[in-house]
Motif scaffolding. Structure first.
Motif, PDB file in Angstrom:
ATOM      1  N   ASN A  50       2.519  11.932   9.207  1.00 28.22           N
ATOM      2  CA  ASN A  50       2.996  13.214   7.961  1.00 28.22           C
ATOM      3  C   ASN A  50       3.136  12.606   6.724  1.00 28.22           C
ATOM      4  O   ASN A  50       2.734  13.393   5.713  1.00 28.22           O
ATOM      5  N   MET A  51       3.741  11.563   6.593  1.00 30.46           N
ATOM      6  CA  MET A  51       3.829  11.045   5.145  1.00 30.46           C
ATOM      7  C   MET A  51       2.586  10.738   4.637  1.00 30.46           C
ATOM      8  O   MET A  51       2.401  10.899   3.236  1.00 30.46           O
ATOM      9  N   THR A  52       1.662  10.088   5.321  1.00 33.23           N
ATOM     10  CA  THR A  52       0.233  10.006   4.780  1.00 33.23           C
ATOM     11  C   THR A  52      -0.298  10.967   4.270  1.00 33.23           C
ATOM     12  O   THR A  52      -1.019  11.205   3.417  1.00 33.23           O
ATOM     13  N   LEU A  53      -0.280  12.276   5.214  1.00 25.97           N
ATOM     14  CA  LEU A  53      -0.777  13.689   4.885  1.00 25.97           C
ATOM     15  C   LEU A  53      -0.143  13.828   3.719  1.00 25.97           C
ATOM     16  O   LEU A  53      -1.014  14.615   2.846  1.00 25.97           O
ATOM     17  N   ASP A  54       1.091  13.836   3.453  1.00 23.68           N
ATOM     18  CA  ASP A  54       1.780  14.221   2.144  1.00 23.68           C
ATOM     19  C   ASP A  54       1.219  13.577   1.010  1.00 23.68           C
ATOM     20  O   ASP A  54       0.691  14.164   0.037  1.00 23.68           O
ATOM     21  N   ASN A  55       0.916  12.265   1.116  1.00 18.44           N
ATOM     22  CA  ASN A  55       0.561  11.411   0.029  1.00 18.44           C
ATOM     23  C   ASN A  55      -0.839  11.877  -0.370  1.00 18.44           C
ATOM     24  O   ASN A  55      -1.192  11.903  -1.509  1.00 18.44           O
ATOM     25  N   ILE A  56      -1.705  12.228   0.560  1.00 14.38           N
ATOM     26  CA  ILE A  56      -3.128  12.621   0.478  1.00 14.38           C
ATOM     27  C   ILE A  56      -3.116  13.783  -0.427  1.00 14.38           C
ATOM     28  O   ILE A  56      -3.701  14.050  -1.349  1.00 14.38           O
ATOM     29  N   GLU A  57      -2.473  14.738   0.044  1.00 11.08           N
ATOM     30  CA  GLU A  57      -2.128  16.016  -0.683  1.00 11.08           C
ATOM     31  C   GLU A  57      -1.598  15.966  -2.153  1.00 11.08           C
ATOM     32  O   GLU A  57      -2.070  16.719  -3.041  1.00 11.08           O
ATOM     33  N   LYS A  58      -0.770  14.834  -2.332  1.00  6.18           N
ATOM     34  CA  LYS A  58      -0.432  14.668  -3.521  1.00  6.18           C
ATOM     35  C   LYS A  58      -1.272  13.784  -4.618  1.00  6.18           C
ATOM     36  O   LYS A  58      -1.061  13.477  -5.808  1.00  6.18           O
ATOM     37  N   GLY A  59      -2.396  13.462  -3.770  1.00  6.34           N
ATOM     38  CA  GLY A  59      -3.495  12.498  -4.664  1.00  6.34           C
ATOM     39  C   GLY A  59      -3.059  11.205  -4.804  1.00  6.34           C
ATOM     40  O   GLY A  59      -3.927  10.511  -5.495  1.00  6.34           O
ATOM     41  N   ASP A  60      -2.330  10.702  -3.630  1.00  6.13           N
ATOM     42  CA  ASP A  60      -1.934   9.159  -3.909  1.00  6.13           C
ATOM     43  C   ASP A  60      -1.759   8.895  -2.454  1.00  6.13           C
ATOM     44  O   ASP A  60      -0.786   8.537  -1.952  1.00  6.13           O
ATOM     45  N   PRO A  61      -3.092   8.575  -1.678  1.00  9.56           N
ATOM     46  CA  PRO A  61      -3.280   8.486  -0.153  1.00  9.56           C
ATOM     47  C   PRO A  61      -2.351   7.053   0.100  1.00  9.56           C
ATOM     48  O   PRO A  61      -1.968   6.923   1.226  1.00  9.56           O
ATOM     49  N   MET A  62      -2.376   6.143  -0.963  1.00  8.56           N
ATOM     50  CA  MET A  62      -1.771   4.786  -0.938  1.00  8.56           C
ATOM     51  C   MET A  62      -0.431   4.668  -1.012  1.00  8.56           C
ATOM     52  O   MET A  62      -0.050   3.615  -1.386  1.00  8.56           O
ATOM     53  N   GLY A  63       0.077   5.930  -1.282  1.00  6.87           N
ATOM     54  CA  GLY A  63       1.295   5.889  -2.048  1.00  6.87           C
ATOM     55  C   GLY A  63       2.606   4.880  -1.017  1.00  6.87           C
ATOM     56  O   GLY A  63       3.663   4.894  -1.746  1.00  6.87           O
ATOM     57  N   VAL A  64       2.381   4.878   0.225  1.00  6.73           N
ATOM     58  CA  VAL A  64       3.263   4.239   1.111  1.00  6.73           C
ATOM     59  C   VAL A  64       3.658   2.760   0.519  1.00  6.73           C
ATOM     60  O   VAL A  64       4.731   2.244   0.637  1.00  6.73           O
ATOM     61  N   TYR A  65       2.695   2.273  -0.279  1.00  8.58           N
ATOM     62  CA  TYR A  65       2.949   0.884  -0.807  1.00  8.58           C
ATOM     63  C   TYR A  65       3.660   0.768  -1.948  1.00  8.58           C
ATOM     64  O   TYR A  65       4.029  -0.132  -2.811  1.00  8.58           O
ATOM     65  N   LYS A  66       3.931   1.961  -2.315  1.00 11.27           N
ATOM     66  CA  LYS A  66       4.887   2.182  -3.927  1.00 11.27           C
ATOM     67  C   LYS A  66       6.313   2.492  -3.666  1.00 11.27           C
ATOM     68  O   LYS A  66       6.879   2.774  -4.367  1.00 11.27           O
ATOM     69  N   GLU A  67       6.415   2.751  -2.318  1.00 11.16           N
ATOM     70  CA  GLU A  67       8.059   3.326  -1.957  1.00 11.16           C
ATOM     71  C   GLU A  67       9.085   2.485  -2.309  1.00 11.16           C
ATOM     72  O   GLU A  67      10.066   2.793  -2.668  1.00 11.16           O
ATOM     73  N   GLN A  68       8.871   1.063  -2.086  1.00 13.95           N
ATOM     74  CA  GLN A  68      10.042   0.078  -2.194  1.00 13.95           C
ATOM     75  C   GLN A  68       9.760  -0.592  -3.515  1.00 13.95           C
ATOM     76  O   GLN A  68       8.569  -0.757  -3.938  1.00 13.95           O
ATOM     77  N   GLY A  69      10.826  -1.400  -3.772  1.00 16.55           N
ATOM     78  CA  GLY A  69      10.543  -2.381  -5.029  1.00 16.55           C
ATOM     79  C   GLY A  69       9.789  -3.419  -4.476  1.00 16.55           C
ATOM     80  O   GLY A  69       9.529  -3.745  -3.220  1.00 16.55           O
ATOM     81  N   GLU A  70       8.990  -4.179  -5.435  1.00 17.86           N
ATOM     82  CA  GLU A  70       8.358  -5.192  -5.307  1.00 17.86           C
ATOM     83  C   GLU A  70       8.951  -6.444  -4.084  1.00 17.86           C
ATOM     84  O   GLU A  70       8.183  -6.679  -3.304  1.00 17.86           O
ATOM     85  N   PHE A  71      10.053  -6.975  -4.666  1.00 14.75           N
ATOM     86  CA  PHE A  71      10.579  -8.044  -3.926  1.00 14.75           C
ATOM     87  C   PHE A  71      11.087  -7.557  -2.576  1.00 14.75           C
ATOM     88  O   PHE A  71      10.798  -8.329  -1.805  1.00 14.75           O
ATOM     89  N   ASN A  72      11.619  -6.390  -2.468  1.00 17.88           N
ATOM     90  CA  ASN A  72      12.279  -5.988  -1.160  1.00 17.88           C
ATOM     91  C   ASN A  72      11.213  -6.035  -0.230  1.00 17.88           C
ATOM     92  O   ASN A  72      11.013  -6.300   1.089  1.00 17.88           O
ATOM     93  N   MET A  73       9.962  -5.201  -0.538  1.00 17.42           N
ATOM     94  CA  MET A  73       8.720  -5.019   0.187  1.00 17.42           C
ATOM     95  C   MET A  73       8.229  -6.359   0.411  1.00 17.42           C
ATOM     96  O   MET A  73       7.899  -6.818   1.635  1.00 17.42           O
TER      97      MET A  73
END
Length: 332
Positions: free
Chosen positions: A135-158
């Motif tokens: 569901n999260m990925t489908l929401d990101n696709i609708e927003k035009g950012d299908p790979m948005g999951v990789y931007k949810e956390q800060g760089e170092f924490n991820m």
């Protein structure tokens, strides 16, 4: 095995060992230690099947001399870590390319099964990846950012979270090898199906290339070293199933040590994969050529270090050994 056949099969190795002990041939303390273990195995075999024979007496004297030399001369190098990654591990890993191939083929098989299952069962992806992720990925696709999951956390924490999680998976892939290797194959199956269904999900959404160019920036190294960790687990399992000329306990010890060495070799690569996922993958706006360059370089690095370099180094050492043996024969 008849005593004469046993002697004929191993006499060249024993003579080489004698030359090492008499300083006619030079090898590293670590290699001497490995030879010593093999000689003591032969001694145990001779004591069992040829008690009080000349072979037992000879091997007992050889083992005693080796023991004294090892514990007088064996010192840890100041560059021990460098030596491990550049010499010790690659030379050892040439023995386990078969297990690496098996781990890769099993993983690839279940990637195909995962994709096939996702294509033929509508709820398979949700059942395997979870409704939340889908569901999260489908929401990101609708927003035009299908790979948005990789931007949810800060760089170092991820970076930190992904690295620790990957190391955890690798430990499981190795540790489950204690179940005669079946546990390691299960980890390969689980991760293979996940990858196959994951990629097919994006294919269904018309985003196969978008997902592949992004995910494989870090996934090339990440997936590769998970397979290598599975190889370590198979080494452990095979040591119990196929002890060869060793006792089962001694074979298990050797398998555990070699498996741990394989696992240790993956740690820098997991750190690199975590860095790429935390700091690089999130930049989905990067041009295709740069993504392809990173993916290709990552694959080349893995293939070089785990396949090409060990084979090349082993051939080089064999040639040096033959040259030394020839020199010794000429001197005699």
């Amino acid at each position: 095995m008849r005593e004469a056949a046993f002697v004929k099969q191993n006499k060249d190795k024993w003579l080489t060992f004698e030359n090492v002990l008499s300083n006619k041939t030079s090898i590293t303390p670590e290699a001497l230690s490995s030879l010593y273990i093999e000689i003591t195995d032969h001694l145990s075999y001779a004591k069992t099947f040829y008690p009080n024979s000349n072979t037992e007496v000879y091997l007992n004297g050889l083992a005693s001399s080796a023991h004294q030399k090892i514990y007088k001369t064996k010192k840890e190098s100041k560059n021990r870590i460098i030596t491990f990654f550049t010499q010790e591990f690659p030379l050892m890993f040439t023995q386990h390319h078969r297990e690496l191939l098996v781990a890769f083929l099993v993983f690839a098989l279940f990637v195909a099964i995962g994709a096939f299952s996702a294509a033929n069962e509508g709820d398979f992806v949700r059942g395997f990846l979870g409704d939340g992720y889908v569901n999260m990925t489908l929401d990101n696709i609708e927003k035009g950012d299908p790979m948005g999951v990789y931007k949810e956390q800060g760089e170092f924490n991820m970076f930190l979270g992904i690295t620790l999680n990957n190391i955890k998976v690798a430990l499981m892939a190795f540790g489950y090898g204690i179940l005669l290797g079946i546990g390691s194959l299960f980890i390969m199956m689980q991760n293979g199906i996940m990858l196959g269904s994951f990629q097919y999900f994006f294919y269904q959404e018309g985003l196969l290339w978008e997902s592949a160019r992004t995910i494989w920036i870090h996934g090339t190294i990440e997936i590769s070293v998970i397979i290598i960790a599975g190889c370590a687990g198979l080494v452990l399992g095979n040591s119990m199933l196929f002890p060869g000329t060793y006792t089962r306990l001694e074979s298990f010890k050797r398998g555990a040590v070699n498996g741990l060495k394989i696992l240790m070799s993956t740690i820098p690569f997991f750190i690199l994969a975590g860095f790429l996922e935390g700091f690089v993958t999130r930049h989905t706006e990067m041009p295709d050529w740069l993504a392809i360059f990173i993916i290709s370089s990552s694959l080349a690095l893995i293939l070089f270090y785990y396949v090409y370099y060990p084979i090349k180094l082993n051939k080089q050492k064999q040639q040096e050994k033959l040259a030394n043996n020839q020199t010794n024969k000429n001197q005699q």
